[in-house]
Scaffold this active site. Structure first.
Site, PDB file in Angstrom:
ATOM      1  N   ASP A   1      44.269  44.251  45.107  1.00 35.85           N
ATOM      2  CA  ASP A   1      43.180  44.588  44.179  1.00 35.85           C
ATOM      3  C   ASP A   1      43.556  45.855  43.403  1.00 35.85           C
ATOM      4  OD1 ASP A   1      39.823  43.865  44.318  1.00 35.85           O
ATOM      5  OD2 ASP A   1      40.497  45.651  43.233  1.00 35.85           O
TER       6      ASP A   1
ATOM      7  N   ASN B   1      31.939  37.059  47.131  1.00 39.47           N
ATOM      8  CA  ASN B   1      30.687  37.200  46.386  1.00 39.47           C
ATOM      9  C   ASN B   1      30.494  36.026  45.429  1.00 39.47           C
ATOM     10  OD1 ASN B   1      30.400  39.794  47.557  1.00 39.47           O
ATOM     11  ND2 ASN B   1      31.658  40.701  45.951  1.00 39.47           N
TER      12      ASN B   1
ATOM     13  N   GLN C   1      29.306  39.593  42.326  1.00 40.10           N
ATOM     14  CA  GLN C   1      30.501  38.970  41.716  1.00 40.10           C
ATOM     15  C   GLN C   1      30.680  39.502  40.292  1.00 40.10           C
ATOM     16  OE1 GLN C   1      30.454  34.647  41.492  1.00 40.10           O
ATOM     17  NE2 GLN C   1      32.671  34.549  41.138  1.00 40.10           N
TER      18      GLN C   1
ATOM     19  N   HIS D   1      37.190  34.080  44.604  1.00 36.01           N
ATOM     20  CA  HIS D   1      38.196  34.895  45.297  1.00 36.01           C
ATOM     21  C   HIS D   1      37.611  35.388  46.600  1.00 36.01           C
ATOM     22  CE1 HIS D   1      35.947  37.385  42.482  1.00 36.01           C
ATOM     23  NE2 HIS D   1      36.008  38.349  43.390  1.00 36.01           N
TER      24      HIS D   1
ATOM     25  N   HIS E   1      37.835  38.498  49.335  1.00 33.69           N
ATOM     26  CA  HIS E   1      38.328  39.859  49.555  1.00 33.69           C
ATOM     27  C   HIS E   1      38.844  40.017  50.986  1.00 33.69           C
ATOM     28  CE1 HIS E   1      36.419  41.849  45.976  1.00 33.69           C
ATOM     29  NE2 HIS E   1      35.602  40.815  46.063  1.00 33.69           N
TER      30      HIS E   1
HETATM   31  P1  5GP Z   1      34.040  40.669  42.765  1.00 30.89           P
HETATM   32  O1  5GP Z   1      33.171  41.858  42.464  1.00 30.89           O
HETATM   33  O2  5GP Z   1      33.984  39.642  41.652  1.00 30.89           O
HETATM   34  O3  5GP Z   1      33.784  40.064  44.113  1.00 30.89           O
HETATM   35  O4  5GP Z   1      35.507  41.233  42.854  1.00 30.89           O
HETATM   36  C1  5GP Z   1      36.364  41.363  41.773  1.00 30.89           C
HETATM   37  C2  5GP Z   1      37.525  42.188  42.249  1.00 30.89           C
HETATM   38  O5  5GP Z   1      38.607  41.983  41.386  1.00 30.89           O
HETATM   39  C3  5GP Z   1      37.236  43.698  42.261  1.00 30.89           C
HETATM   40  O6  5GP Z   1      37.515  44.214  43.548  1.00 30.89           O
HETATM   41  C4  5GP Z   1      38.177  44.244  41.193  1.00 30.89           C
HETATM   42  O7  5GP Z   1      38.687  45.514  41.537  1.00 30.89           O
HETATM   43  C5  5GP Z   1      39.271  43.198  41.147  1.00 30.89           C
HETATM   44  N1  5GP Z   1      39.920  43.025  39.857  1.00 30.89           N
HETATM   45  C6  5GP Z   1      39.300  42.857  38.650  1.00 30.89           C
HETATM   46  N2  5GP Z   1      40.219  42.647  37.685  1.00 30.89           N
HETATM   47  C7  5GP Z   1      41.440  42.693  38.294  1.00 30.89           C
HETATM   48  C8  5GP Z   1      42.787  42.533  37.809  1.00 30.89           C
HETATM   49  O8  5GP Z   1      43.047  42.328  36.626  1.00 30.89           O
HETATM   50  N3  5GP Z   1      43.776  42.602  38.741  1.00 30.89           N
HETATM   51  C9  5GP Z   1      43.523  42.820  40.067  1.00 30.89           C
HETATM   52  N4  5GP Z   1      44.575  42.864  40.887  1.00 30.89           N
HETATM   53  N5  5GP Z   1      42.273  42.970  40.552  1.00 30.89           N
HETATM   54  C10 5GP Z   1      41.243  42.919  39.678  1.00 30.89           C
END
Ligand code: 5GP
Ligand code: ZN
Length: 136
Positions: free
Chosen positions: A31, A87, A94, A100, A102
Protein backbone atom coordinates in the site's frame (compact mmCIF):
# COMPACT_ATOMS: atom_id res chain seq x y z
CA UNK A 1 -10.70 -5.11 -17.03
CA UNK A 2 -11.87 -1.49 -16.69
CA UNK A 3 -9.93 1.30 -18.47
CA UNK A 4 -10.93 3.73 -15.72
CA UNK A 5 -9.84 1.58 -12.79
CA UNK A 6 -6.40 2.19 -11.27
CA UNK A 7 -6.33 -1.19 -9.49
CA UNK A 8 -7.12 -2.98 -12.78
CA UNK A 9 -4.05 -1.28 -14.25
CA UNK A 10 -1.88 -2.10 -11.25
CA UNK A 11 -3.14 -5.70 -10.95
CA UNK A 12 -2.49 -6.34 -14.64
CA UNK A 13 0.97 -4.75 -14.63
CA UNK A 14 0.16 -1.65 -16.71
CA UNK A 15 1.19 0.58 -13.80
CA UNK A 16 4.26 -0.54 -11.84
CA UNK A 17 3.80 -1.46 -8.20
CA UNK A 18 5.79 -2.90 -5.29
CA UNK A 19 4.68 -6.48 -5.93
CA UNK A 20 5.08 -9.08 -3.18
CA UNK A 21 3.39 -11.90 -5.08
CA UNK A 22 1.73 -12.53 -8.43
CA UNK A 23 -0.06 -15.41 -10.08
CA UNK A 24 -2.60 -15.71 -12.90
CA UNK A 25 -5.46 -14.39 -10.80
CA UNK A 26 -4.00 -12.06 -8.17
CA UNK A 27 -1.31 -9.51 -7.47
CA UNK A 28 -0.29 -8.58 -3.92
CA UNK A 29 1.19 -5.09 -3.60
CA UNK A 30 2.43 -2.81 -0.87
CA UNK A 31 0.00 0.00 0.00
CA UNK A 32 1.32 3.48 -0.90
CA UNK A 33 -0.13 4.99 2.29
CA UNK A 34 0.46 2.18 4.76
CA UNK A 35 -1.35 1.98 8.09
CA UNK A 36 1.66 0.06 9.39
CA UNK A 37 4.99 -1.23 8.07
CA UNK A 38 4.33 -3.85 5.40
CA UNK A 39 0.63 -2.99 4.82
CA UNK A 40 -0.26 -4.86 1.64
CA UNK A 41 -3.27 -5.29 -0.65
CA UNK A 42 -4.48 -8.38 -2.49
CA UNK A 43 -5.88 -7.36 -5.88
CA UNK A 44 -7.76 -9.78 -8.12
CA UNK A 45 -6.74 -9.25 -11.77
CA UNK A 46 -10.35 -9.50 -12.90
CA UNK A 47 -12.33 -6.35 -12.12
CA UNK A 48 -15.01 -6.56 -9.44
CA UNK A 49 -16.02 -3.36 -7.68
CA UNK A 50 -16.72 -5.06 -4.37
CA UNK A 51 -17.57 -8.34 -2.66
CA UNK A 52 -21.02 -8.37 -4.24
CA UNK A 53 -19.51 -8.44 -7.73
CA UNK A 54 -16.63 -10.77 -6.90
CA UNK A 55 -16.88 -14.19 -8.53
CA UNK A 56 -17.34 -17.15 -6.21
CA UNK A 57 -14.14 -18.57 -7.62
CA UNK A 58 -12.09 -15.48 -6.72
CA UNK A 59 -13.81 -15.34 -3.32
CA UNK A 60 -12.82 -18.94 -2.62
CA UNK A 61 -9.18 -18.30 -3.57
CA UNK A 62 -8.61 -14.93 -1.94
CA UNK A 63 -8.62 -16.06 1.67
CA UNK A 64 -6.32 -18.98 0.93
CA UNK A 65 -3.88 -16.44 -0.50
CA UNK A 66 -4.42 -14.12 2.49
CA UNK A 67 -3.47 -16.97 4.82
CA UNK A 68 -0.28 -17.72 2.87
CA UNK A 69 0.69 -14.04 2.72
CA UNK A 70 -0.01 -13.54 6.43
CA UNK A 71 2.36 -16.41 7.28
CA UNK A 72 5.09 -15.19 4.91
CA UNK A 73 4.82 -11.56 5.99
CA UNK A 74 4.78 -12.43 9.69
CA UNK A 75 7.95 -14.49 9.23
CA UNK A 76 9.69 -11.69 7.36
CA UNK A 77 8.49 -8.69 9.36
CA UNK A 78 8.34 -10.25 12.84
CA UNK A 79 5.05 -8.46 13.46
CA UNK A 80 3.15 -9.19 16.68
CA UNK A 81 -0.31 -9.56 15.14
CA UNK A 82 -2.17 -9.22 11.88
CA UNK A 83 -5.42 -7.64 10.65
CA UNK A 84 -7.15 -8.72 7.46
CA UNK A 85 -9.91 -6.42 6.34
CA UNK A 86 -11.94 -5.57 3.30
CA UNK A 87 -14.19 -2.53 2.78
CA UNK A 88 -17.31 -2.41 0.61
CA UNK A 89 -18.99 0.90 -0.15
CA UNK A 90 -18.05 4.45 0.74
CA UNK A 91 -19.86 4.30 4.06
CA UNK A 92 -17.69 1.30 4.98
CA UNK A 93 -14.47 3.14 4.12
CA UNK A 94 -13.94 1.93 0.55
CA UNK A 95 -12.08 4.54 -1.51
CA UNK A 96 -10.93 2.43 -4.50
CA UNK A 97 -13.80 0.63 -6.16
CA UNK A 98 -11.95 -2.49 -7.26
CA UNK A 99 -12.20 -5.30 -4.70
CA UNK A 100 -9.11 -5.55 -2.50
CA UNK A 101 -8.20 -7.17 0.77
CA UNK A 102 -5.98 -5.34 3.24
CA UNK A 103 -3.18 -7.28 4.93
CA UNK A 104 -2.03 -5.18 7.89
CA UNK A 105 0.85 -6.38 10.05
CA UNK A 106 0.46 -5.12 13.63
CA UNK A 107 3.21 -4.18 16.07
CA UNK A 108 2.96 -3.74 19.80
CA UNK A 109 3.82 -0.04 19.62
CA UNK A 110 1.86 0.85 16.48
CA UNK A 111 -0.74 3.63 16.34
CA UNK A 112 -3.17 1.82 14.04
CA UNK A 113 -6.81 2.10 15.01
CA UNK A 114 -9.31 -0.34 13.57
CA UNK A 115 -12.37 -0.57 15.72
CA UNK A 116 -15.84 0.34 16.80
CA UNK A 117 -17.66 1.18 19.97
CA UNK A 118 -19.47 -1.99 21.10
CA UNK A 119 -23.22 -1.38 20.95
CA UNK A 120 -26.17 -2.95 22.74
CA UNK A 121 -28.97 -5.22 21.59
CA UNK A 122 -31.86 -7.24 23.00
CA UNK A 123 -32.87 -10.89 22.63
CA UNK A 124 -35.92 -9.69 20.65
CA UNK A 125 -33.77 -7.77 18.19
CA UNK A 126 -31.43 -10.76 17.81
CA UNK A 127 -34.44 -13.01 17.10
CA UNK A 128 -35.84 -10.54 14.54
CA UNK A 129 -32.49 -10.25 12.80
CA UNK A 130 -32.08 -14.02 12.61
CA UNK A 131 -35.53 -14.29 10.92
CA UNK A 132 -34.85 -11.36 8.60
CA UNK A 133 -31.43 -12.52 7.44
CA UNK A 134 -32.39 -16.17 7.17
CA UNK A 135 -35.40 -15.06 5.12
CA UNK A 136 -37.99 -16.78 7.34
P1 5GP B 1 -9.94 1.23 0.73
O1 5GP B 1 -10.10 2.47 1.55
O2 5GP B 1 -10.64 1.35 -0.61
O3 5GP B 1 -10.33 -0.03 1.45
O4 5GP B 1 -8.40 1.08 0.48
C1 5GP B 1 -7.72 1.66 -0.58
C2 5GP B 1 -6.25 1.51 -0.28
O5 5GP B 1 -5.53 1.65 -1.47
C3 5GP B 1 -5.72 2.57 0.70
O6 5GP B 1 -5.08 1.92 1.78
C4 5GP B 1 -4.75 3.38 -0.16
O7 5GP B 1 -3.63 3.81 0.58
C5 5GP B 1 -4.37 2.41 -1.25
N1 5GP B 1 -4.04 3.00 -2.53
C6 5GP B 1 -4.79 3.92 -3.22
N2 5GP B 1 -4.22 4.18 -4.41
C7 5GP B 1 -3.09 3.41 -4.48
C8 5GP B 1 -2.08 3.24 -5.49
O8 5GP B 1 -2.09 3.85 -6.56
N3 5GP B 1 -1.10 2.33 -5.22
C9 5GP B 1 -1.06 1.62 -4.05
N4 5GP B 1 -0.06 0.76 -3.90
N5 5GP B 1 -2.00 1.76 -3.08
C10 5GP B 1 -2.99 2.65 -3.29
ZN1 ZN C 1 -10.65 -2.67 -11.58
Amino acid sequence: MSDQCIFCKIANGMIPSATLYEDEEFRVILDLNPAARGHALILPKEHAANIYELSEHAASEVFVLAKKMAAKMTDALHCDGFNILQNNGEVAGQTVFHFHMHLIPRYESDQVSIGWKPGETTQEELNDLVKLIRGE
